[in-house]
Design a protein around this motif. Structure first.
Motif, PDB file in Angstrom:
ATOM      1  N   UNK A   1       0.832  -1.210   0.000  1.00  0.00           N
ATOM      2  CA  UNK A   1       0.000   0.000   0.000  1.00  0.00           C
ATOM      3  C   UNK A   1       0.864   1.256   0.000  1.00  0.00           C
ATOM      4  N   UNK A   2       1.937   1.236   0.773  1.00  0.00           N
ATOM      5  CA  UNK A   2       2.833   2.392   0.830  1.00  0.00           C
ATOM      6  C   UNK A   2       3.555   2.593  -0.508  1.00  0.00           C
ATOM      7  N   UNK A   3       3.860   1.500  -1.179  1.00  0.00           N
ATOM      8  CA  UNK A   3       4.620   1.567  -2.430  1.00  0.00           C
ATOM      9  C   UNK A   3       3.793   2.078  -3.598  1.00  0.00           C
ATOM     10  N   UNK A   4       2.554   1.662  -3.700  1.00  0.00           N
ATOM     11  CA  UNK A   4       1.736   2.000  -4.861  1.00  0.00           C
ATOM     12  C   UNK A   4       1.957   0.982  -5.976  1.00  0.00           C
TER      13      UNK A   4
ATOM     14  N   UNK B   1       5.346  -1.293  -6.899  1.00  0.00           N
ATOM     15  CA  UNK B   1       5.161  -2.708  -6.551  1.00  0.00           C
ATOM     16  C   UNK B   1       5.405  -3.601  -7.764  1.00  0.00           C
ATOM     17  N   UNK B   2       4.979  -3.172  -8.910  1.00  0.00           N
ATOM     18  CA  UNK B   2       5.222  -3.961 -10.127  1.00  0.00           C
ATOM     19  C   UNK B   2       6.714  -4.144 -10.361  1.00  0.00           C
ATOM     20  N   UNK B   3       7.478  -3.089 -10.151  1.00  0.00           N
ATOM     21  CA  UNK B   3       8.930  -3.168 -10.350  1.00  0.00           C
ATOM     22  C   UNK B   3       9.606  -3.989  -9.250  1.00  0.00           C
ATOM     23  N   UNK B   4       9.126  -3.877  -8.022  1.00  0.00           N
ATOM     24  CA  UNK B   4       9.672  -4.680  -6.919  1.00  0.00           C
ATOM     25  C   UNK B   4       9.424  -6.160  -7.194  1.00  0.00           C
ATOM     26  N   UNK B   5       8.229  -6.493  -7.613  1.00  0.00           N
ATOM     27  CA  UNK B   5       7.897  -7.902  -7.863  1.00  0.00           C
ATOM     28  C   UNK B   5       8.739  -8.509  -8.982  1.00  0.00           C
ATOM     29  N   UNK B   6       9.201  -7.681  -9.912  1.00  0.00           N
ATOM     30  CA  UNK B   6      10.075  -8.188 -10.979  1.00  0.00           C
ATOM     31  C   UNK B   6      11.420  -8.655 -10.426  1.00  0.00           C
ATOM     32  N   UNK B   7      11.824  -8.138  -9.265  1.00  0.00           N
ATOM     33  CA  UNK B   7      13.097  -8.534  -8.656  1.00  0.00           C
ATOM     34  C   UNK B   7      12.975  -9.815  -7.837  1.00  0.00           C
ATOM     35  N   UNK B   8      11.765 -10.221  -7.549  1.00  0.00           N
ATOM     36  CA  UNK B   8      11.547 -11.371  -6.670  1.00  0.00           C
ATOM     37  C   UNK B   8      11.114 -12.595  -7.477  1.00  0.00           C
TER      38      UNK B   8
ATOM     39  N   UNK C   1       8.863 -15.756  -8.714  1.00  0.00           N
ATOM     40  CA  UNK C   1       7.405 -15.830  -8.887  1.00  0.00           C
ATOM     41  C   UNK C   1       6.700 -16.271  -7.600  1.00  0.00           C
ATOM     42  N   UNK C   2       5.507 -15.725  -7.401  1.00  0.00           N
ATOM     43  CA  UNK C   2       4.686 -16.134  -6.278  1.00  0.00           C
ATOM     44  C   UNK C   2       4.594 -15.130  -5.142  1.00  0.00           C
ATOM     45  N   UNK C   3       5.400 -14.081  -5.169  1.00  0.00           N
ATOM     46  CA  UNK C   3       5.373 -13.099  -4.080  1.00  0.00           C
ATOM     47  C   UNK C   3       4.124 -12.215  -4.119  1.00  0.00           C
ATOM     48  N   UNK C   4       3.439 -12.173  -5.250  1.00  0.00           N
ATOM     49  CA  UNK C   4       2.264 -11.308  -5.366  1.00  0.00           C
ATOM     50  C   UNK C   4       1.284 -11.557  -4.227  1.00  0.00           C
ATOM     51  N   UNK C   5       1.041 -12.817  -3.929  1.00  0.00           N
ATOM     52  CA  UNK C   5       0.071 -13.144  -2.883  1.00  0.00           C
ATOM     53  C   UNK C   5       0.556 -12.734  -1.508  1.00  0.00           C
ATOM     54  N   UNK C   6       1.864 -12.813  -1.255  1.00  0.00           N
ATOM     55  CA  UNK C   6       2.384 -12.377   0.050  1.00  0.00           C
ATOM     56  C   UNK C   6       2.199 -10.876   0.233  1.00  0.00           C
ATOM     57  N   UNK C   7       2.230 -10.131  -0.866  1.00  0.00           N
ATOM     58  CA  UNK C   7       2.019  -8.683  -0.827  1.00  0.00           C
ATOM     59  C   UNK C   7       0.525  -8.328  -0.872  1.00  0.00           C
ATOM     60  N   UNK C   8      -0.335  -9.350  -0.889  1.00  0.00           N
ATOM     61  CA  UNK C   8      -1.766  -9.106  -0.935  1.00  0.00           C
ATOM     62  C   UNK C   8      -2.257  -8.672  -2.288  1.00  0.00           C
ATOM     63  N   UNK C   9      -1.513  -9.027  -3.309  1.00  0.00           N
ATOM     64  CA  UNK C   9      -1.877  -8.681  -4.677  1.00  0.00           C
ATOM     65  C   UNK C   9      -2.264  -9.949  -5.425  1.00  0.00           C
ATOM     66  N   UNK C  10      -3.318  -9.897  -6.217  1.00  0.00           N
ATOM     67  CA  UNK C  10      -3.690 -11.088  -6.996  1.00  0.00           C
ATOM     68  C   UNK C  10      -2.639 -11.371  -8.065  1.00  0.00           C
ATOM     69  N   UNK C  11      -2.592 -12.599  -8.447  1.00  0.00           N
ATOM     70  CA  UNK C  11      -1.675 -12.982  -9.533  1.00  0.00           C
ATOM     71  C   UNK C  11      -2.130 -12.314 -10.832  1.00  0.00           C
ATOM     72  N   UNK C  12      -1.175 -11.830 -11.626  1.00  0.00           N
ATOM     73  CA  UNK C  12      -1.565 -11.235 -12.912  1.00  0.00           C
ATOM     74  C   UNK C  12      -2.081 -12.330 -13.853  1.00  0.00           C
ATOM     75  N   UNK C  13      -3.041 -11.949 -14.679  1.00  0.00           N
ATOM     76  CA  UNK C  13      -3.621 -12.921 -15.633  1.00  0.00           C
ATOM     77  C   UNK C  13      -2.696 -13.180 -16.793  1.00  0.00           C
TER      78      UNK C  13
END
Length: 129
Positions: free
Chosen positions: A101-104, A108-115, A117-129
């Motif tokens: 939420x703080x990141x926006x 968050x999209x750029x942070x997730x690219x560094x991690x 696969x699968x971290x989306x759910x830990x961040x409370x974000x749905x998996x991209x389609x």
């Protein structure tokens, strides 16, 4: 985001009975997360966190290898006395959803690219389609 607002959000999402427990979870999860991020994204994310938590995220320790989400949760459990994999997953999700939420969305999209696969759910974000 201010210290108290961040901690209150973590405490609420994690349903922690005390601020101390919320802070312990936040410090542990952010230290582990910081070890997995580099460059501009790490610095931008830190800039959006309260100063104490930003310093934890920016700690110069780097992970020897990227941990997949399951291993990240297990590592969190190992750092928190008395934690199980289930309670650690709760801790990770409570903290990382506030971080997201703080990141926006853009950061968050750029942070997730560094991690891995699968971290989306830990961040409370749905998996991209």
């Amino acid at each position: 985001m201010r210290w108290q607002a961040f901690l209150d959000a973590v405490r609420e999402r994690g349903e922690y009975p005390t601020a101390h427990e919320a802070e312990r979870a936040a410090r542990t999860v952010l230290a582990l997360l910081g070890a997995h991020l580099v460059g501009e994204e790490r610095a931008e994310l830190a800039a959006r966190l309260p100063e104490t938590f930003a310093m934890i995220l920016l700690n110069p320790l780097q992970a020897a290898e990227p941990l997949d989400p399951e291993r990240f949760v297990r590592a969190t459990a190992a750092w928190i006395d008395g934690a199980s994999a289930e309670t650690a997953k709760w801790d990770v999700s409570a903290v990382l959803s506030v971080v997201a939420d703080a990141a926006g969305e853009d950061l968050m999209s750029r942070v997730l690219l560094q991690l891995p696969p699968g971290y989306e759910l830990l961040f409370g974000r749905p998996r991209p389609d």
